[in-house]
Write a protein that holds these residues in place. Structure first.
Motif, mmCIF file in Angstrom:
data_model
loop_
_atom_site.group_PDB
_atom_site.id
_atom_site.type_symbol
_atom_site.label_atom_id
_atom_site.label_comp_id
_atom_site.label_asym_id
_atom_site.label_seq_id
_atom_site.Cartn_x
_atom_site.Cartn_y
_atom_site.Cartn_z
ATOM 1 N N THR A 166 -22.379 5.434 27.322
ATOM 2 C CA THR A 166 -21.440 4.695 26.483
ATOM 3 C C THR A 166 -20.122 5.414 26.232
ATOM 4 O O THR A 166 -19.112 4.773 25.958
ATOM 5 C CB THR A 166 -22.082 4.375 25.111
ATOM 6 O OG1 THR A 166 -22.368 5.611 24.440
ATOM 7 C CG2 THR A 166 -23.379 3.599 25.292
ATOM 8 N N GLN A 167 -20.135 6.741 26.282
ATOM 9 C CA GLN A 167 -18.909 7.508 26.052
ATOM 10 C C GLN A 167 -18.793 8.634 27.085
ATOM 11 O O GLN A 167 -18.779 9.814 26.739
ATOM 12 C CB GLN A 167 -18.918 8.135 24.647
ATOM 13 C CG GLN A 167 -18.836 7.136 23.508
ATOM 14 C CD GLN A 167 -18.946 7.854 22.168
ATOM 15 O OE1 GLN A 167 -19.878 7.628 21.414
ATOM 16 N NE2 GLN A 167 -17.993 8.718 21.879
ATOM 17 N N PRO A 168 -18.713 8.297 28.352
ATOM 18 C CA PRO A 168 -18.675 9.352 29.375
ATOM 19 C C PRO A 168 -17.491 10.293 29.219
ATOM 20 O O PRO A 168 -17.597 11.472 29.544
ATOM 21 C CB PRO A 168 -18.607 8.576 30.694
ATOM 22 C CG PRO A 168 -18.085 7.221 30.312
ATOM 23 C CD PRO A 168 -18.620 6.949 28.956
ATOM 24 N N HIS A 169 -16.377 9.793 28.688
ATOM 25 C CA HIS A 169 -15.208 10.668 28.558
ATOM 26 C C HIS A 169 -15.401 11.723 27.477
ATOM 27 O O HIS A 169 -14.714 12.747 27.484
ATOM 28 C CB HIS A 169 -13.956 9.832 28.296
ATOM 29 C CG HIS A 169 -13.440 9.168 29.529
ATOM 30 N ND1 HIS A 169 -12.390 9.662 30.259
ATOM 31 C CD2 HIS A 169 -13.868 8.065 30.191
ATOM 32 C CE1 HIS A 169 -12.168 8.879 31.305
ATOM 33 N NE2 HIS A 169 -13.065 7.912 31.285
ATOM 34 N N THR A 170 -16.351 11.508 26.565
ATOM 35 C CA THR A 170 -16.695 12.562 25.617
ATOM 36 C C THR A 170 -17.331 13.733 26.350
ATOM 37 O O THR A 170 -17.011 14.904 26.100
ATOM 38 C CB THR A 170 -17.653 12.030 24.537
ATOM 39 O OG1 THR A 170 -17.008 10.978 23.820
ATOM 40 C CG2 THR A 170 -18.059 13.133 23.576
ATOM 41 N N LEU A 171 -18.229 13.422 27.285
ATOM 42 C CA LEU A 171 -18.840 14.480 28.092
ATOM 43 C C LEU A 171 -17.801 15.146 28.990
ATOM 44 O O LEU A 171 -17.820 16.367 29.171
ATOM 45 C CB LEU A 171 -19.971 13.910 28.947
ATOM 46 C CG LEU A 171 -21.248 13.503 28.205
ATOM 47 C CD1 LEU A 171 -22.294 13.002 29.196
ATOM 48 C CD2 LEU A 171 -21.811 14.665 27.408
ATOM 49 N N TYR A 172 -16.887 14.342 29.554
ATOM 50 C CA TYR A 172 -15.839 14.931 30.402
ATOM 51 C C TYR A 172 -14.996 15.922 29.603
ATOM 52 O O TYR A 172 -14.632 16.993 30.101
ATOM 53 C CB TYR A 172 -14.927 13.834 30.970
ATOM 54 C CG TYR A 172 -15.626 12.789 31.804
ATOM 55 C CD1 TYR A 172 -16.870 13.037 32.378
ATOM 56 C CD2 TYR A 172 -15.061 11.530 32.013
ATOM 57 C CE1 TYR A 172 -17.513 12.069 33.135
ATOM 58 C CE2 TYR A 172 -15.693 10.561 32.770
ATOM 59 C CZ TYR A 172 -16.919 10.830 33.327
ATOM 60 O OH TYR A 172 -17.549 9.872 34.073
ATOM 61 N N PHE A 173 -14.687 15.549 28.340
ATOM 62 C CA PHE A 173 -13.895 16.460 27.525
ATOM 63 C C PHE A 173 -14.677 17.733 27.197
ATOM 64 O O PHE A 173 -14.109 18.825 27.196
ATOM 65 C CB PHE A 173 -13.450 15.787 26.225
ATOM 66 C CG PHE A 173 -12.757 16.741 25.289
ATOM 67 C CD1 PHE A 173 -11.482 17.200 25.583
ATOM 68 C CD2 PHE A 173 -13.384 17.219 24.147
ATOM 69 C CE1 PHE A 173 -10.839 18.111 24.749
ATOM 70 C CE2 PHE A 173 -12.761 18.115 23.308
ATOM 71 C CZ PHE A 173 -11.485 18.567 23.613
ATOM 72 N N LEU A 174 -15.965 17.596 26.900
ATOM 73 C CA LEU A 174 -16.779 18.768 26.612
ATOM 74 C C LEU A 174 -16.749 19.750 27.781
ATOM 75 O O LEU A 174 -16.661 20.967 27.593
ATOM 76 C CB LEU A 174 -18.218 18.352 26.310
ATOM 77 C CG LEU A 174 -18.451 17.707 24.934
ATOM 78 C CD1 LEU A 174 -19.861 17.117 24.861
ATOM 79 C CD2 LEU A 174 -18.253 18.717 23.817
ATOM 80 N N ILE A 175 -16.788 19.219 28.995
ATOM 81 C CA ILE A 175 -16.773 20.082 30.187
ATOM 82 C C ILE A 175 -15.403 20.725 30.371
ATOM 83 O O ILE A 175 -15.280 21.939 30.558
ATOM 84 C CB ILE A 175 -17.173 19.277 31.439
ATOM 85 C CG1 ILE A 175 -18.623 18.797 31.315
ATOM 86 C CG2 ILE A 175 -16.986 20.114 32.701
ATOM 87 C CD1 ILE A 175 -19.030 17.811 32.380
#
Length: 442
Positions: free
Chosen positions: A254-263
């Motif tokens: 649902t929020q893949p860009h949250t994971l992208y930012f974490l990386i």
């Protein structure tokens, strides 16, 4: 499905997330001011750099290797514990309680460094205290960062985060000055404390412990306890990891860009940390600085970083954290790249301070980026993941720094390794969708 739902779809924010009073904001920032005694005094410039890694503990090479090993183990514990600690404080509504408990533990471990006598047999004990202090400091930081959402709105989070970072920098300056002139190089010995038996450095540990405790009190008095999430069932400690895995899967869907930012943030934050870790080493080894020069530069650098963090808060709220981070990383790449081809103290003073100017905004806006993404009631869990991902790649900048030195044959070329890490973080950040400035992700 869109990455960010319209503002009307956001769940209403709890009352704890109403704008904080001026006193609450100041009290929250004072925790960062106090924490500088652990970061700046104990682990960066004084206790570990001038005492624990000295000749009395078996020589710089041996002592540094032992310290590095224990710190790597502490990073593993942080990575394993931080997200679950944040998740459990969200569910229980005991964010302030755990901030207080972890801060007291940090102060106790710091004060215990007084018993580290200048003998090699005490090296492992001293390294253990510093490493354990790092673990509990990071766990406290998870709850501290989550509190930012209790005292700010989406239109003020940038300025308040920048104010907190600036308080940390300035607190480090004041603590360093007091320690240096009252204990390390005093005109007159205070309370009979001299350099004999390492007593001046051991007294620094007691001072730092008291500094941490005193300035942690205001936030515990001024900010109300967070409210528990009534929709979340109570689970045991090990079941929390299963819940954490479900959270990661849910974010991926649902929020893949949250994971992208974490990386991406994990990588560029490692580069930011390397600037502080190796800055003093480069100043002495490659640009002709003496011990006194390093202290003066540290003070000047903290002032400049504080100014950068304060000013960036305005731009963060106006243009969003992504714009601030991208600008800061570009500034770091440019100034670091120029410094690579220059020599002498003047060059390091000019471009080293420019580096400091951009570090503060990048650190502050990375925190607000995460804060803007955090759904109400899940701030601690996401900031726990923020801490974990940062630790997961914390080996990267030191490794590339060392490899660049070996490859090019001179210490100064280690700058290339840091620049590569910053560039990689920037490249990964560019496609990440900026969070909405009007509300958190649902």
């Amino acid at each position: 499905m869109t990455e960010y739902p319209p503002a009307a779809a956001y769940p209403p924010a709890p009352t704890a997330k109403q704008p904080g009073t001026t006193w609450q904001i100041v009290a929250w920032s004072l925790w960062d001011w106090g924490g500088a005694a652990f970061n700046a005094v104990m682990t960066t410039f004084i206790f570990t750099a001038l005492y624990l890694t000295g000749d009395a503990f078996g020589g710089a090479d041996h002592a540094t290797a032992v310290l590095a090993f224990t710190m790597s183990v502490s990073g593993l514990f942080i990575a394993l514990l931080a997200p679950v600690a944040g998740q459990r404080s969200d569910h229980s509504g005991r964010r302030k309680l755990w901030l207080g408990i972890n801060t007291v533990i940090v102060a106790v471990l710091t004060g215990a460094c007084f018993f580290v006598q200048p003998q090699e047999s005490y090296l492992l004990f001293g390294c253990f205290l510093i490493a354990a202090g790092h673990v509990f400091f990071e766990l406290a930081g998870v709850n501290y960062n989550a509190m930012l959402l209790q005292i700010s709105t989406k239109s003020t989070i940038g300025k308040i985060s920048g104010f907190g970072w600036a308080a940390g920098y300035l607190g480090g300056i004041v603590a360093l000055l007091i320690v240096f002139f009252a204990l390390i190089k005093p005109e007159v010995a205070i309370f009979g404390i001299t350099a004999a038996d390492g007593m001046s450095y051991r007294a620094v540990a007691v001072f730092s412990a008291l500094w941490i405790l005193v300035f942690s009190i205001p936030v515990l008095l001024a900010i109300p306890e967070s409210k528990p999430d009534p929709t979340m069932p109570k689970v045991g400690f090990f079941q929390s990891y299963r819940e954490l895995f479900r959270t990661i899967v849910r974010l991926a869907k649902t929020q893949p860009h949250t994971l992208y930012f974490l990386i991406s943030s994990a990588i560029f934050r490692d580069g930011l940390a390397a600037i502080f870790t190796f800055g003093a080493v480069l100043a002495v080894g490659s640009f002709g600085f003496k011990t006194g020069d390093v202290l003066i530069f540290a003070i000047a650098g903290n002032v400049v970083a504080a100014i950068g963090a304060l000013s960036a808060g305005y731009f963060d709220d106006k243009f969003g954290p992504k714009a601030v981070i991208v600008t800061s990383l570009l500034g770091l790449l440019a100034s670091g790249g120029i410094l690579l081809f220059l020599d002498g103290k003047t060059a390091f003073w000019v471009f080293g301070l420019i580096l400091c100017l951009f570090v503060g905004p990048a650190q502050s806006s990375a925190r607000t980026f995460m804060g803007r993404l955090a759904p109400p009631g899940h701030e601690g869990e996401l900031f726990g993941l923020y801490a974990t991902t940062g630790r997961a790649v914390s080996f990267l900048a030191p490794l590339l720094f060392a490899q660049s030195i070996l490859l090019f044959g001179a210490q100064k070329w280690g700058i290339i390794g840091i620049l590569v890490v910053l560039l990689a973080g920037l490249v990964l950040l560019v496609p990440v969708k900026a969070p909405p400035r009007g509300g958190a992700a649902a």
